[in-house]
Write a protein that holds these residues in place. Structure first.
Motif, PDB file in Angstrom:
ATOM      1  N   GLU A  57       9.675  20.767   6.028  1.00  0.00           N
ATOM      2  CA  GLU A  57       9.699  21.974   6.839  1.00  0.00           C
ATOM      3  C   GLU A  57       9.627  23.250   6.001  1.00  0.00           C
ATOM      4  O   GLU A  57       9.164  24.298   6.489  1.00  0.00           O
ATOM      5  N   ALA A  58      10.085  23.188   4.739  1.00  0.00           N
ATOM      6  CA  ALA A  58      10.019  24.374   3.879  1.00  0.00           C
ATOM      7  C   ALA A  58       8.562  24.780   3.651  1.00  0.00           C
ATOM      8  O   ALA A  58       8.215  25.974   3.696  1.00  0.00           O
ATOM      9  N   HIS A  59       7.704  23.808   3.416  1.00  0.00           N
ATOM     10  CA  HIS A  59       6.277  24.107   3.240  1.00  0.00           C
ATOM     11  C   HIS A  59       5.659  24.583   4.564  1.00  0.00           C
ATOM     12  O   HIS A  59       4.827  25.495   4.579  1.00  0.00           O
ATOM     13  N   PHE A  60       6.066  23.965   5.665  1.00  0.00           N
ATOM     14  CA  PHE A  60       5.519  24.338   6.972  1.00  0.00           C
ATOM     15  C   PHE A  60       5.878  25.781   7.319  1.00  0.00           C
ATOM     16  O   PHE A  60       5.003  26.579   7.726  1.00  0.00           O
ATOM     17  N   GLU A  61       7.154  26.147   7.142  1.00  0.00           N
ATOM     18  CA  GLU A  61       7.598  27.505   7.468  1.00  0.00           C
ATOM     19  C   GLU A  61       6.926  28.535   6.555  1.00  0.00           C
ATOM     20  O   GLU A  61       6.529  29.614   7.008  1.00  0.00           O
ATOM     21  N   LEU A  62       6.793  28.185   5.276  1.00  0.00           N
ATOM     22  CA  LEU A  62       6.119  29.106   4.354  1.00  0.00           C
ATOM     23  C   LEU A  62       4.641  29.255   4.728  1.00  0.00           C
ATOM     24  O   LEU A  62       4.084  30.364   4.673  1.00  0.00           O
ATOM     25  N   GLY A  63       4.021  28.156   5.126  1.00  0.00           N
ATOM     26  CA  GLY A  63       2.617  28.220   5.556  1.00  0.00           C
ATOM     27  C   GLY A  63       2.435  29.144   6.751  1.00  0.00           C
ATOM     28  O   GLY A  63       1.492  29.936   6.808  1.00  0.00           O
ATOM     29  N   LYS A  64       3.352  29.084   7.708  1.00  0.00           N
ATOM     30  CA  LYS A  64       3.270  29.957   8.881  1.00  0.00           C
ATOM     31  C   LYS A  64       3.406  31.430   8.489  1.00  0.00           C
ATOM     32  O   LYS A  64       2.680  32.296   8.984  1.00  0.00           O
ATOM     33  N   VAL A  65       4.357  31.696   7.582  1.00  0.00           N
ATOM     34  CA  VAL A  65       4.592  33.072   7.146  1.00  0.00           C
ATOM     35  C   VAL A  65       3.367  33.611   6.408  1.00  0.00           C
ATOM     36  O   VAL A  65       2.932  34.757   6.620  1.00  0.00           O
ATOM     37  N   LEU A  66       2.788  32.785   5.540  1.00  0.00           N
ATOM     38  CA  LEU A  66       1.606  33.203   4.789  1.00  0.00           C
ATOM     39  C   LEU A  66       0.427  33.481   5.731  1.00  0.00           C
ATOM     40  O   LEU A  66      -0.360  34.413   5.523  1.00  0.00           O
TER      41      LEU A  66
END
Length: 547
Positions: free
Chosen positions: A357-366
């Motif tokens: 989920e850390a990668h998923f949330e960062l992907g959304k923010v980016l």
């Protein structure tokens, strides 16, 4: 009037002032208010001015020690020691104060002086051993624990210290045997459980603590330790129930309440967790864990502004915890602050947060920030991590089904489930060992051997697999290989009684009876009632008698 030089000379030579000048002028101060950091009650100040002898200085040191003013206590004991340099008690008290203050090297010197004068006193050895442990002088510390046990073989402190020293040196069997020989008190049960935890023998740790707690249901240390073991075992419901029972005996204990809050969050009991979290935070508003847990609970309840405030305070209190940055990043993203969210999520990954989920949330923010290439890379990492997580979940589910099937005697069904689990996670050493157990149950020794060898290649410390390889080698007549595997098993798990018995039996087959006797003695240290070890001991005794 006498000149100042003569006044000072006469003052320093008088019996009253021998050594007391430091305390009167520095510790207490000349003013009656006594506002300095080392200010005893007026009665003690008056007594010291009237009669600055050993008893008064000792009383002064004791008062300071009772009030946690260890530096002041040390100075008082130093003054007393000047008046009675051959005392064994005074350097002990000085050493204890210095140890409590954290001045370990000075404490060692004072405690050694006490022991030189009175080597048969127990307490100086105990404190000296503890000081040496903290200074990483392990060999010297072990000598002091041994000296303490010679004075009092049933000393709980000495037994725990010596057991820890043995465990630190890899002699877990010796540590367990030593603690089992001690008095049946709570501290010893906790120490024994802690050794089992270090060996990853959580079930044995829980059993040890449970038996002790049954005899003393109101014991807070026993209950708290067992709750922690339950949490390691992921027996969260059992932990919650035990917390509730223990709180009936200790309703106001702050550490127990904090532990209860952690358990409530794990079990999802937010109705009880929320008010408890708020209550505890009100008492210690700068505590990292309480700030973090309140933030988590507020985020889960949709209270993002409150969650942000508490999580920001948590990160400020301890910036090295990745999970706090991760949750703060999520909250900031939901509050439409993507730049700040990105910073927190990237920091979480830097600190080792491995959840997909850390990668998923960062992907959304980016993506929100228009950085689409970077966003795509994070989403790709998310998919890979999620697949790995799903594989682990599938393997865990199939393994549980296989374990159940094997337990009910259906080895072929278990084999099918284990193979499905291994398809998902082929590099799992323990799973390969479990497959070998099922293969053994159906008599497929060739494939069992292959699975065991694969398991120990992945993890040479998998003692059960090493032990089974030894058994197979022994059954085929290769005692040299069997010995090698059994030695690897006891190296990896010094508290593995079955492996010690197998090693002893193998050495006996090679007519190495003295070595075999030592191995069986190790098994009996772990369990004095082990029937196989007892039988083997008698057999070896007869063989040795014939030599």
């Amino acid at each position: 009037m006498l000149d100042r030089t003569r006044q000072i000379d006469m003052f320093q030579r008088s019996p009253f002032c021998r050594g007391s000048l430091v305390l009167l002028l520095t510790l207490i101060g000349e003013n009656a208010a006594g506002a300095g950091p080392c200010t005893p009650p007026q009665t003690l100040q008056t007594k010291l001015r009237a009669n600055a002898n050993v008893a008064t200085y000792t009383e002064l040191g004791t008062w300071f020690g009772d009030h946690k003013q260890f530096g002041c206590a040390s100075e008082a004991y130093r003054e007393a020691l000047k008046l009675e340099p051959n005392s064994a008690r005074l350097p002990y008290l000085l050493g204890l104060s210095l140890y409590s203050e954290g001045r370990l090297d000075e404490a060692v010197a004072a405690l050694q002086q006490s022991i030189e004068i009175a080597p048969a006193k127990l307490k100086p050895h105990l404190i000296l051993a503890a000081a040496l442990e903290r200074l990483e002088r392990k060999t010297e510390a072990k000598e002091q624990w041994q000296a303490a046990l010679k004075i009092d073989p049933q000393s709980s402190e000495a037994l725990q210290g010596m057991a820890n020293a043995l465990a630190d040196g890899g002699d877990f069997a010796g540590a367990i045997a030593l603690l089992r020989s001690g008095p049946k008190v709570d501290d010893i049960a906790i120490a024994l459980a802690q050794v089992y935890v270090r060996l990853k023998m959580q079930d044995q740790a829980a059993k040890t603590l449970g038996e002790a707690l049954a005899k003393n249901p109101a014991s807070l240390p026993l209950a708290s330790t067992l709750i922690s073991v339950y949490m390691k075992q992921l027996h969260n419901q059992a932990a919650e129930k035990l917390c509730e029972n223990t709180l009936r005996h200790h309703p106001s204990d702050p550490e127990l309440q904090r532990l209860y809050l952690q358990v409530l969050i794990l079990t999802g009991n937010t109705a009880v967790a929320r008010p408890l979290a708020e209550k505890l935070l009100a008492k210690t508003p700068r505590d990292f864990e309480l700030l973090y847990m309140n933030g988590i609970l507020e985020h889960d309840a949709g209270e993002q502004k409150a969650a942000r405030e508490h999580l920001e305070q948590a990160v400020a209190a301890n910036p090295q915890v990745g999970a706090a940055h991760f949750h703060l990043g999520i909250v900031l993203a939901q509050l439409n602050e993507p730049t700040k969210a990105r910073k927190e999520l990237e920091r979480a990954l830097e600190l080792g947060v491995s959840e997909p989920e850390a990668h998923f949330e960062l992907g959304k923010v980016l993506h929100t920030l228009g950085q689409n290439d970077d966003s795509a890379q994070q989403l790709k990492l998310y998919q890979l991590a999620l697949q790995a997580k799903n594989n682990r979940s599938l393997a865990a589910s199939k393994t549980a089904q296989a374990d159940k099937a094997l337990g009910s005697g259906d080895a072929r069904q278990a084999l099918s489930f284990y193979r499905e689990a291994l398809d998902a996670t082929p590099d799992d050493a323990l799973l390969n060992f479990k497959l070998a157990v099922a293969l053994d149950a159906v008599g497929d020794i060739a494939n069992e051997l292959t699975a065991l060898q694969k398991a120990v290649r992945m993890n040479p410390d998998l003692a059960s697999a090493q032990n089974q390889l030894g058994f197979l080698a022994s059954r085929s007549g290769d005692t040299a290989a069997a010995e090698k595997y059994f030695r690897e098993a006891v190296r990896a798990a010094p508290a593995f009684g079955e492996a010690w018995v197998n090693l002893a039996a193998t050495l006996g087959l090679e007519s190495r009876f003295s070595e075999a006797r030592k191995a069986v003695d190790s098994a009996l240290q772990l369990d004095p009632q082990d029937p196989q070890a007892l039988l083997l001991r008698d057999t070896l005794a007869k063989a040795l008698a014939k030599q």
